[in-house]
Each structure stands twice: as C-alpha cells, then as structure tokens.
Design a protein around this motif. Structure first.
Motif, PDB file in Angstrom:
ATOM      1  N   LEU A 162       0.496  -1.323  -0.272  1.00 31.62           N
ATOM      2  CA  LEU A 162      -0.306   0.120   0.028  1.00 31.62           C
ATOM      3  C   LEU A 162       0.925   0.859  -0.167  1.00 31.62           C
ATOM      4  O   LEU A 162       0.361   2.256  -0.816  1.00 31.62           O
ATOM      5  N   VAL A 163       2.229   1.002   0.439  1.00 32.56           N
ATOM      6  CA  VAL A 163       2.570   2.437   0.975  1.00 32.56           C
ATOM      7  C   VAL A 163       3.357   2.833  -0.132  1.00 32.56           C
ATOM      8  O   VAL A 163       3.366   3.757  -0.672  1.00 32.56           O
ATOM      9  N   ARG A 164       4.343   1.273  -0.621  1.00 34.69           N
ATOM     10  CA  ARG A 164       4.984   1.796  -2.175  1.00 34.69           C
ATOM     11  C   ARG A 164       3.443   2.242  -3.214  1.00 34.69           C
ATOM     12  O   ARG A 164       3.879   3.002  -4.165  1.00 34.69           O
ATOM     13  N   LEU A 165       2.390   1.818  -3.467  1.00 30.63           N
ATOM     14  CA  LEU A 165       1.775   1.800  -4.315  1.00 30.63           C
ATOM     15  C   LEU A 165       1.135   3.119  -4.281  1.00 30.63           C
ATOM     16  O   LEU A 165       1.031   4.221  -5.491  1.00 30.63           O
ATOM     17  N   ALA A 166       0.772   4.152  -3.108  1.00 29.83           N
ATOM     18  CA  ALA A 166       0.739   5.401  -2.793  1.00 29.83           C
ATOM     19  C   ALA A 166       1.664   6.480  -2.980  1.00 29.83           C
ATOM     20  O   ALA A 166       1.578   7.647  -3.764  1.00 29.83           O
ATOM     21  N   GLU A 167       3.199   6.069  -2.849  1.00 32.55           N
ATOM     22  CA  GLU A 167       4.076   6.838  -3.063  1.00 32.55           C
ATOM     23  C   GLU A 167       3.967   6.549  -4.922  1.00 32.55           C
ATOM     24  O   GLU A 167       4.477   8.169  -5.348  1.00 32.55           O
ATOM     25  N   LEU A 168       4.285   5.188  -5.595  1.00 33.92           N
ATOM     26  CA  LEU A 168       3.798   5.606  -7.511  1.00 33.92           C
ATOM     27  C   LEU A 168       2.767   6.843  -7.811  1.00 33.92           C
ATOM     28  O   LEU A 168       3.163   6.995  -8.977  1.00 33.92           O
ATOM     29  N   SER A 169       1.978   5.942  -7.019  1.00 34.42           N
ATOM     30  CA  SER A 169       0.863   6.871  -7.636  1.00 34.42           C
ATOM     31  C   SER A 169      -0.108   7.831  -7.346  1.00 34.42           C
ATOM     32  O   SER A 169      -0.532   8.803  -8.343  1.00 34.42           O
ATOM     33  N   GLY A 170       0.619   8.260  -6.105  1.00 37.09           N
ATOM     34  CA  GLY A 170       0.228   9.603  -5.215  1.00 37.09           C
ATOM     35  C   GLY A 170      -1.167   9.925  -4.975  1.00 37.09           C
ATOM     36  O   GLY A 170      -2.014  10.562  -4.405  1.00 37.09           O
ATOM     37  N   ASP A 171      -1.586   8.642  -5.383  1.00 40.95           N
ATOM     38  CA  ASP A 171      -3.599   8.741  -4.981  1.00 40.95           C
ATOM     39  C   ASP A 171      -3.839   7.711  -3.537  1.00 40.95           C
ATOM     40  O   ASP A 171      -2.909   7.784  -2.620  1.00 40.95           O
ATOM     41  N   THR A 172      -5.236   7.002  -4.119  1.00 36.03           N
ATOM     42  CA  THR A 172      -5.301   7.062  -2.763  1.00 36.03           C
ATOM     43  C   THR A 172      -5.925   4.920  -2.862  1.00 36.03           C
ATOM     44  O   THR A 172      -6.501   4.186  -3.730  1.00 36.03           O
ATOM     45  N   VAL A 173      -5.524   4.378  -1.865  1.00 34.91           N
ATOM     46  CA  VAL A 173      -4.627   2.675  -2.482  1.00 34.91           C
ATOM     47  C   VAL A 173      -5.730   2.155  -0.976  1.00 34.91           C
ATOM     48  O   VAL A 173      -5.283   2.335  -0.323  1.00 34.91           O
ATOM     49  N   LEU A 174      -6.331   1.240  -1.791  1.00 36.80           N
ATOM     50  CA  LEU A 174      -7.299   0.674  -0.632  1.00 36.80           C
ATOM     51  C   LEU A 174      -6.751  -1.204  -0.226  1.00 36.80           C
ATOM     52  O   LEU A 174      -6.564  -1.828  -1.746  1.00 36.80           O
ATOM     53  N   LEU A 175      -7.319  -1.569   0.447  1.00 39.70           N
ATOM     54  CA  LEU A 175      -7.075  -3.572   0.558  1.00 39.70           C
ATOM     55  C   LEU A 175      -8.307  -3.280   1.121  1.00 39.70           C
ATOM     56  O   LEU A 175      -9.381  -3.516   1.726  1.00 39.70           O
ATOM     57  N   SER A 176      -9.044  -4.742   0.675  1.00 42.50           N
ATOM     58  CA  SER A 176     -10.706  -5.275   0.743  1.00 42.50           C
ATOM     59  C   SER A 176     -10.517  -6.523   0.438  1.00 42.50           C
ATOM     60  O   SER A 176      -9.683  -7.261  -0.333  1.00 42.50           O
ATOM     61  N   VAL A 177     -11.707  -6.555   1.881  1.00 40.43           N
ATOM     62  CA  VAL A 177     -11.959  -7.865   1.668  1.00 40.43           C
ATOM     63  C   VAL A 177     -13.577  -8.419   1.329  1.00 40.43           C
ATOM     64  O   VAL A 177     -13.785  -7.248   1.515  1.00 40.43           O
ATOM     65  N   ARG A 178     -13.692  -9.936   0.917  1.00 41.30           N
ATOM     66  CA  ARG A 178     -15.153  -9.872   1.419  1.00 41.30           C
ATOM     67  C   ARG A 178     -16.012 -10.127   2.262  1.00 41.30           C
ATOM     68  O   ARG A 178     -15.575 -11.194   3.139  1.00 41.30           O
ATOM     69  N   SER A 179     -17.468 -10.124   1.908  1.00 42.31           N
ATOM     70  CA  SER A 179     -17.746 -10.162   3.801  1.00 42.31           C
ATOM     71  C   SER A 179     -18.866 -10.917   3.142  1.00 42.31           C
ATOM     72  O   SER A 179     -20.446  -9.633   2.153  1.00 42.31           O
ATOM     73  N   GLY A 180     -19.541 -11.964   2.801  1.00 40.98           N
ATOM     74  CA  GLY A 180     -20.665 -12.512   2.272  1.00 40.98           C
ATOM     75  C   GLY A 180     -20.829 -11.433   0.722  1.00 40.98           C
ATOM     76  O   GLY A 180     -20.345 -12.191  -0.064  1.00 40.98           O
ATOM     77  N   VAL A 181     -21.654 -10.818   0.500  1.00 41.71           N
ATOM     78  CA  VAL A 181     -21.894 -10.494  -0.904  1.00 41.71           C
ATOM     79  C   VAL A 181     -21.608  -8.668  -1.112  1.00 41.71           C
ATOM     80  O   VAL A 181     -22.042  -7.965  -1.702  1.00 41.71           O
ATOM     81  N   GLU A 182     -20.480  -8.543   0.078  1.00 45.57           N
ATOM     82  CA  GLU A 182     -20.304  -7.348   0.112  1.00 45.57           C
ATOM     83  C   GLU A 182     -18.481  -7.273   0.304  1.00 45.57           C
ATOM     84  O   GLU A 182     -17.851  -8.329   0.808  1.00 45.57           O
ATOM     85  N   ALA A 183     -18.335  -6.415  -0.183  1.00 50.26           N
ATOM     86  CA  ALA A 183     -16.324  -5.825  -0.278  1.00 50.26           C
ATOM     87  C   ALA A 183     -16.262  -4.856   1.514  1.00 50.26           C
ATOM     88  O   ALA A 183     -17.062  -4.322   1.498  1.00 50.26           O
ATOM     89  N   VAL A 184     -15.688  -5.080   1.693  1.00 52.17           N
ATOM     90  CA  VAL A 184     -14.934  -4.352   3.384  1.00 52.17           C
ATOM     91  C   VAL A 184     -13.653  -3.968   2.437  1.00 52.17           C
ATOM     92  O   VAL A 184     -13.060  -4.781   2.568  1.00 52.17           O
ATOM     93  N   CYS A 185     -13.564  -2.255   2.987  1.00 53.10           N
ATOM     94  CA  CYS A 185     -12.131  -1.620   3.255  1.00 53.10           C
ATOM     95  C   CYS A 185     -11.795  -2.101   3.674  1.00 53.10           C
ATOM     96  O   CYS A 185     -12.166  -1.610   5.198  1.00 53.10           O
ATOM     97  N   VAL A 186     -10.628  -2.951   4.201  1.00 55.65           N
ATOM     98  CA  VAL A 186      -9.799  -2.975   5.680  1.00 55.65           C
ATOM     99  C   VAL A 186      -8.744  -2.222   5.857  1.00 55.65           C
ATOM    100  O   VAL A 186      -7.880  -2.156   7.039  1.00 55.65           O
ATOM    101  N   GLU A 187      -7.932  -1.946   5.096  1.00 57.81           N
ATOM    102  CA  GLU A 187      -7.003  -0.691   4.961  1.00 57.81           C
ATOM    103  C   GLU A 187      -6.974   0.117   4.015  1.00 57.81           C
ATOM    104  O   GLU A 187      -6.966   0.329   1.976  1.00 57.81           O
TER     105      GLU A 187
END
Length: 255
Positions: free
Chosen positions: A88-113
């Motif tokens: 996440l740190v490397r991608l944010a530095e490279l892109s300058g934008d918002t980087v997200l880690l998501s996992v699945r919970s049932g039929v939803e995606a949850v942003c966890v970082e």
C-alpha cells in the motif's frame, strides 16, 4: 457464580477466536466453559454474520472478515493487513492517489486498510470499514470477477436488489465488467460509482488460488486513464509479492 447470559456467551466465543491460530470446537468449548452444542450454535450464527469462519481444513475456526473490519477501524493489526502494508505504501508513493485493501464479507466488499498519496484531490468516499456490494467499485469487482461462475450468479442475484444507490450499474453492466476484467487481467471502472472518479484493481489469491483480497487505486478518472497500463502493472506486481508470501488458504473474506 451466575450463569452467563447470551451476550456474555457470544463475547466469550469472540475472545477465544482472537487466538493467533484457528481453534477446534473442543478447544473453544473448553476455553469458554460452554458445551459443544452451545459453542457450535454461536459459531454458526457468527459465521452467518461474517464474524467467524471455518479454516481451510473445515475442522477449526478463525475470525471472520467482520472482525477484521472491526480490528482495522480500531487500529489493530492483523496478518493480511500487515502483509499488505508495504504494498500500500509503495503504491501510494508511485501513484500519488488513494490505495485500498478490501476483503469479502458475504456479498459485500469491506475496506480494511487504506493509504493516501500526495495528490491533493483524493477519493475521500472510501474509508476503513466502509463497504459496498460486490461488483460496485474496482476492489469490489476484483473480489467478484474471478469467482466461479455459479458463485457469481448466486451473488448477483442478491446484489441486484442493492443497486438503487448506483443508477449507472445494473446486473448486465456488472456482468459486462466481469468479462472485461477477466480479459484484461485487472479491473478498470470509470465514472460508474462517483462522477469524475475511477479506480483500478486486482485480486490477491491464497495458496489454493482463491481470491481473498483486492488491491485497488482510486483517483480522478483522467489520472486513471492517463496511466492505466502503469498502474495495472504496479498493482499486479504488488499482488504477486503478497501471494509469494504464501497467504494461507482461507485467510481472506468469507463466502
């Protein structure tokens, strides 16, 4: 000592699930002081709500994605988030934008970082703990697109009832984006969820080859379009690095 009430019994099981390694029912029963029938009934209910999940061997229990989301919002580290942090740190530095880690919970995606880059116009609408139906957003699409077709069909049958807040998305449109994502090897969604904003994402798989998380970059649509190939390559590289760390089967979200 009085008999614990129903809430106390659930809390006891949740505390026991917080152990570093998945636990057998007999271990959870002994630690909580609950008989196996009661402990299993609580575990099954917690699993239905996403707070518990069976480990890959099917005989042990581990925390579910809802607990991961709670841990994330409280600032507590967990294995998947810790594994993703350097990426996440490397991608944010490279892109300058918002980087997200998501996992699945049932039929939803949850942003966890989340990691925010230096570019002044940010995707502020996604925060740790926020959630969307699978297929709505690049991370949510990456969690959906590479599932088996029968599972996709079942999920879309539920998700289609939750698309009222997303008028540009329909079941047909999501299916088209699934096909497009599989052909590209990554997800690109532009102006479909939020005007002038887009995102690009990739799945992260465990040792069994099942998608357990998604890495995505959210930014102005013009910034995504101008650097699509570069961002896709960077995301895939970081996902590969995470996968080489040998994410155990079953580490991510629950079905």
């Amino acid at each position: 000592m009085p008999e614990p009430n129903a809430v106390q019994k659930v809390c006891a099981v949740l505390r026991a699930l917080a152990a570093p390694a998945p636990r057998r029912l007999t271990e959870l029963s002994a630690e909580t002081g609950l008989n196996k029938v009661t402990a299993l009934r609580i575990l099954d209910t917690l699993a239905q709500e996403g707070f518990a999940a069976r480990a890959a061997d099917g005989r042990r229990w581990r925390p579910g994605p809802e607990l991961m989301a709670l841990a994330a919002s409280a600032g507590r580290p967990d294995d998947l988030r810790a594994l993703a942090r350097p990426s996440l740190v490397r991608l944010a530095e490279l892109s300058g934008d918002t980087v997200l880690l998501s996992v699945r919970s049932g039929v939803e995606a949850v942003c966890v970082e989340r990691e925010i880059g230096s570019y002044p116009i940010r995707a502020n609408y996604l925060d740790i703990g926020s959630r969307r139906p699978l297929g709505v957003g690049a991370g949510a699409m990456a969690l959906l697109a590479w599932l088996p077709d029968r599972e996709v069909d079942a999920i879309l049958g539920i998700v289609v009832q939750r698309l009222g807040l997303y008028p540009r998305l329909s079941q047909a449109e999501i299916r088209a984006r699934i096909a497009d994502s599989r052909a590209r090897g990554y997800v690109v969604l532009l102006d479909q969820v939020v005007d002038t904003m887009g995102a690009i994402g990739v799945p992260v798989r465990d040792t069994a080859g099942r998608t357990v998380a998604a890495l995505s970059i959210a930014a102005l649509t013009t910034r995504i379009r101008a650097r699509e190939a570069e961002l896709a390559e960077a995301l895939r590289r970081e996902a590969d690095l995470m996968e080489r760390e040998r994410i155990p089967a079953g580490q991510g979200g629950a079905g």
